[in-house]
Enzyme design. Structure first.
Site, PDB file in Angstrom:
ATOM      1  CG  ASP A  92      42.350  44.143  41.922  1.00  0.00           C
ATOM      2  OD1 ASP A  92      42.782  45.294  42.052  1.00  0.00           O
ATOM      3  OD2 ASP A  92      41.481  43.853  41.074  1.00  0.00           O
TER       4      ASP A  92
ATOM      5  CE  LYS B  65      46.989  51.454  39.564  1.00  0.00           C
ATOM      6  NZ  LYS B  65      45.965  50.625  40.183  1.00  0.00           N
TER       7      LYS B  65
ATOM      8  CE  LYS C  86      45.213  43.850  39.194  1.00  0.00           C
ATOM      9  NZ  LYS C  86      45.149  45.090  39.963  1.00  0.00           N
TER      10      LYS C  86
ATOM     11  CB  ALA D  96      36.745  51.590  39.122  1.00  0.00           C
TER      12      ALA D  96
ATOM     13  N   GLY E 160      33.232  48.852  48.524  1.00  0.00           N
ATOM     14  CA  GLY E 160      34.196  47.827  48.938  1.00  0.00           C
ATOM     15  C   GLY E 160      35.352  48.441  49.688  1.00  0.00           C
TER      16      GLY E 160
ATOM     17  N   GLY F 135      35.970  52.074  48.132  1.00  0.00           N
ATOM     18  CA  GLY F 135      34.777  52.926  48.190  1.00  0.00           C
ATOM     19  C   GLY F 135      34.319  53.215  49.608  1.00  0.00           C
TER      20      GLY F 135
ATOM     21  CB  ALA G  99      32.222  49.134  41.548  1.00  0.00           C
TER      22      ALA G  99
ATOM     23  CB  ILE H 219      25.711  44.494  43.256  1.00  0.00           C
ATOM     24  CG1 ILE H 219      27.212  44.204  43.380  1.00  0.00           C
ATOM     25  CG2 ILE H 219      25.403  45.150  41.920  1.00  0.00           C
ATOM     26  CD1 ILE H 219      27.737  43.214  42.355  1.00  0.00           C
TER      27      ILE H 219
HETATM   28  P1  NAD Z   1      36.324  45.391  46.404  1.00  0.00           P
HETATM   29  O1  NAD Z   1      36.130  44.044  45.819  1.00  0.00           O
HETATM   30  O2  NAD Z   1      36.708  45.516  47.837  1.00  0.00           O
HETATM   31  O3  NAD Z   1      34.994  46.275  46.210  1.00  0.00           O
HETATM   32  C1  NAD Z   1      34.344  46.393  45.000  1.00  0.00           C
HETATM   33  C2  NAD Z   1      32.882  46.701  45.331  1.00  0.00           C
HETATM   34  O4  NAD Z   1      32.207  46.956  44.117  1.00  0.00           O
HETATM   35  C3  NAD Z   1      32.176  45.552  46.035  1.00  0.00           C
HETATM   36  O5  NAD Z   1      31.536  46.028  47.199  1.00  0.00           O
HETATM   37  C4  NAD Z   1      31.194  45.056  44.986  1.00  0.00           C
HETATM   38  O6  NAD Z   1      29.998  44.534  45.556  1.00  0.00           O
HETATM   39  C5  NAD Z   1      30.930  46.329  44.199  1.00  0.00           C
HETATM   40  N1  NAD Z   1      30.443  46.120  42.855  1.00  0.00           N
HETATM   41  C6  NAD Z   1      30.816  45.179  41.958  1.00  0.00           C
HETATM   42  N2  NAD Z   1      30.129  45.343  40.814  1.00  0.00           N
HETATM   43  C7  NAD Z   1      29.329  46.432  41.001  1.00  0.00           C
HETATM   44  C8  NAD Z   1      28.394  47.093  40.180  1.00  0.00           C
HETATM   45  N3  NAD Z   1      28.148  46.694  38.946  1.00  0.00           N
HETATM   46  N4  NAD Z   1      27.743  48.164  40.694  1.00  0.00           N
HETATM   47  C9  NAD Z   1      27.993  48.591  41.958  1.00  0.00           C
HETATM   48  N5  NAD Z   1      28.871  47.988  42.773  1.00  0.00           N
HETATM   49  C10 NAD Z   1      29.520  46.919  42.298  1.00  0.00           C
HETATM   50  O7  NAD Z   1      37.376  46.132  45.458  1.00  0.00           O
HETATM   51  P2  NAD Z   1      38.278  47.386  45.818  1.00  0.00           P
HETATM   52  O8  NAD Z   1      39.576  46.909  46.329  1.00  0.00           O
HETATM   53  O9  NAD Z   1      37.474  48.377  46.608  1.00  0.00           O
HETATM   54  O10 NAD Z   1      38.555  47.978  44.370  1.00  0.00           O
HETATM   55  C11 NAD Z   1      37.578  48.716  43.673  1.00  0.00           C
HETATM   56  C12 NAD Z   1      38.143  49.152  42.323  1.00  0.00           C
HETATM   57  O11 NAD Z   1      39.320  49.931  42.540  1.00  0.00           O
HETATM   58  C13 NAD Z   1      38.573  47.999  41.409  1.00  0.00           C
HETATM   59  O12 NAD Z   1      38.392  48.395  40.074  1.00  0.00           O
HETATM   60  C14 NAD Z   1      40.062  47.870  41.704  1.00  0.00           C
HETATM   61  O13 NAD Z   1      40.764  47.253  40.643  1.00  0.00           O
HETATM   62  C15 NAD Z   1      40.425  49.330  41.863  1.00  0.00           C
HETATM   63  N6  NAD Z   1      41.634  49.558  42.660  1.00  0.00           N
HETATM   64  C16 NAD Z   1      41.711  49.092  43.928  1.00  0.00           C
HETATM   65  C17 NAD Z   1      42.853  49.356  44.680  1.00  0.00           C
HETATM   66  C18 NAD Z   1      42.986  48.888  46.099  1.00  0.00           C
HETATM   67  O14 NAD Z   1      43.899  49.358  46.786  1.00  0.00           O
HETATM   68  N7  NAD Z   1      42.119  48.012  46.599  1.00  0.00           N
HETATM   69  C19 NAD Z   1      43.908  50.092  44.116  1.00  0.00           C
HETATM   70  C20 NAD Z   1      43.769  50.586  42.813  1.00  0.00           C
HETATM   71  C21 NAD Z   1      42.626  50.305  42.098  1.00  0.00           C
END
Ligand code: NAD
Length: 345
Positions: free
Chosen positions: A125, A80, A92, A259, A184, A187, A237, A206
């Site tokens: 994360d 990435k 990580k 995700a 989150g 999203g 998620a 959830i």
């Molecule tokens: P976050 O923890 O802020 O949000 C994740 C959301 O997913 C939460 O609201 C949680 O309740 C929900 N969730 C968990 N399990 C679930 C399920 N089974 N069904 C529905 N919802 C569910 O995380 P984030 O920072 O928004 O990251 C989301 C994804 O994106 C992760 O896979 C993360 O590794 C990836 N990601 C994030 C970033 C970033 O900048 N934050 C960058 C690259 C990739």
């Protein structure tokens, strides 16, 4: 506090360097009895600079499950960061959520980072908020706690979704139906960007509180984002959601989300392709966060950052065009550039 280099040591019944996912530089483990911290940091590559990548706070059934996750995720960060063209390597951290997240635990994590003396810089994360990482940052210089990367990640995905809808369906965002999994950091920002452009959005999480905060006239809550009839599904998620069985009931034509590691295994990509569902790989479109995190250290201004984020959409479009011209999936099109990132987490 126990601090170990576990790269070549048999630890908890597993030797990291013999793990099937291992092609890393170093793996470290830290355990602190007082705070309950149990954490692994994987340095995949420091060829382009110090390794950077988020810290995940998550429940793992076994130590090996956590090790597997951090090995895959850290490799993904190398790819990435290369894709985002920033001078950093990939790493990580994971924290086993056996004990609740507390100030003591985050301070102990800061000590873990200090032990590594800057070969790895951490950010947030899943399960770790910007506030958490800012607390960690009070006890170590080895964090990026200047911005919430989620909004930058969402912007890069937004431009990629815009490109994909136009390319595959000749649709504008305002005329599209988009199903989102995860409300989150990434999203929720993505839902707002798409919602502001007039898209009809269905969102699943959830966490009912997060859903209620997001709900507006054109953002609707659903039980299952995967089966929801829509133009495009955006998984934001957890990883590993696309399996041989789950892809039988998808309601979308395109998949493009943030995700990490959405496919349970690489063969799912060809199954999706045969079904006519266009899958845009996460590593191609979710690098906006590292662009945001490193903007101050690289002295990039807001206009330059916006251009960098638009470039994510442009690269995604180029990959879609190449894939179509060569009758292959987008994953196959980028294979070689961004390889082996498609296993579950
Ligand atoms: P976050 O923890 O802020 O949000 C994740 C959301 O997913 C939460 O609201 C949680 O309740 C929900 N969730 C968990 N399990 C679930 C399920 N089974 N069904 C529905 N919802 C569910 O995380 P984030 O920072 O928004 O990251 C989301 C994804 O994106 C992760 O896979 C993360 O590794 C990836 N990601 C994030 C970033 C970033 O900048 N934050 C960058 C690259 C990739």
């Amino acid at each position: 506090m126990k601090f170990l280099d576990i790269t070549d040591t048999l630890f908890n019944g597993v030797q990291a360097s013999s793990h099937i996912e291992f092609d890393h530089e170093k793996i470290f483990y830290c355990e602190d009895d007082i705070s309950g911290l149990k954490s692994i940091i994987a340095i995949h590559s420091s060829k382009s600079g110090p390794a950077i990548g988020g810290c995940r706070f998550r429940q793992y059934q076994t130590y090996e499950e956590g090790l597997t996750d951090v090995l895959r995720l850290s490799r993904g960060m190398t790819e990435k960061n290369n894709a985002a063209d920033i001078p950093f390597g990939g790493g990580k951290a994971i924290i086993f959520s056996d004990k609740p997240k507390s100030t003591e635990l985050l301070v102990a994590f800061a000590s873990f980072l200090n032990q590594l003396e800057g070969i790895y810089y951490s950010a947030e994360d899943m399960g770790i908020s910007l506030e958490d990482i800012q607390l960690v940052g009070k006890h170590t210089p080895y964090v990026f706690d200047n911005v919430d990367p989620g909004s930058y990640t969402a912007k890069g995905i937004f431009y990629s979704i815009q490109a994909a809808l136009k390319f595959y369906l000749q649709k504008d965002i305002k005329d599209s139906i988009i199903s989102l999994q995860g409300a989150g950091s990434v999203g929720s920002e993505l839902a707002k960007l798409l919602g502001d452009m007039g898209a009809t959005i269905y969102v699943q999480d959830i966490d009912q509180v997060k859903l209620q905060q997001l709900s507006t006239e054109n953002i609707h809550i659903v039980e299952d984002a995967l089966t929801q009839e829509c133009d495009l599904l955006s998984p934001c998620a957890v990883g590993g959601i696309f399996t041989e069985s789950s892809i039988q009931n998808l309601g979308c034509k395109i998949i493009a989300g943030g995700a990490n590691n959405q496919l349970l295994n690489p063969t799912i990509d060809s199954h999706l392709h045969k079904k006519g569902i266009r899958y845009i790989p996460d590593v191609l479109i979710n690098s906006g966060g590292v662009i945001g995190l490193t903007k101050d250290i690289l002295k990039r201004n807001d206009l330059q950052i916006e251009d960098d984020l638009k470039l994510i959409g442009k690269r995604a479009l180029d990959s879609m065009s190449f894939a179509k011209a060569n009758n292959m999936s987008v994953l196959e099109a980028i294979d070689g550039l961004l390889i082996c990132l498609l296993y579950t987490s």
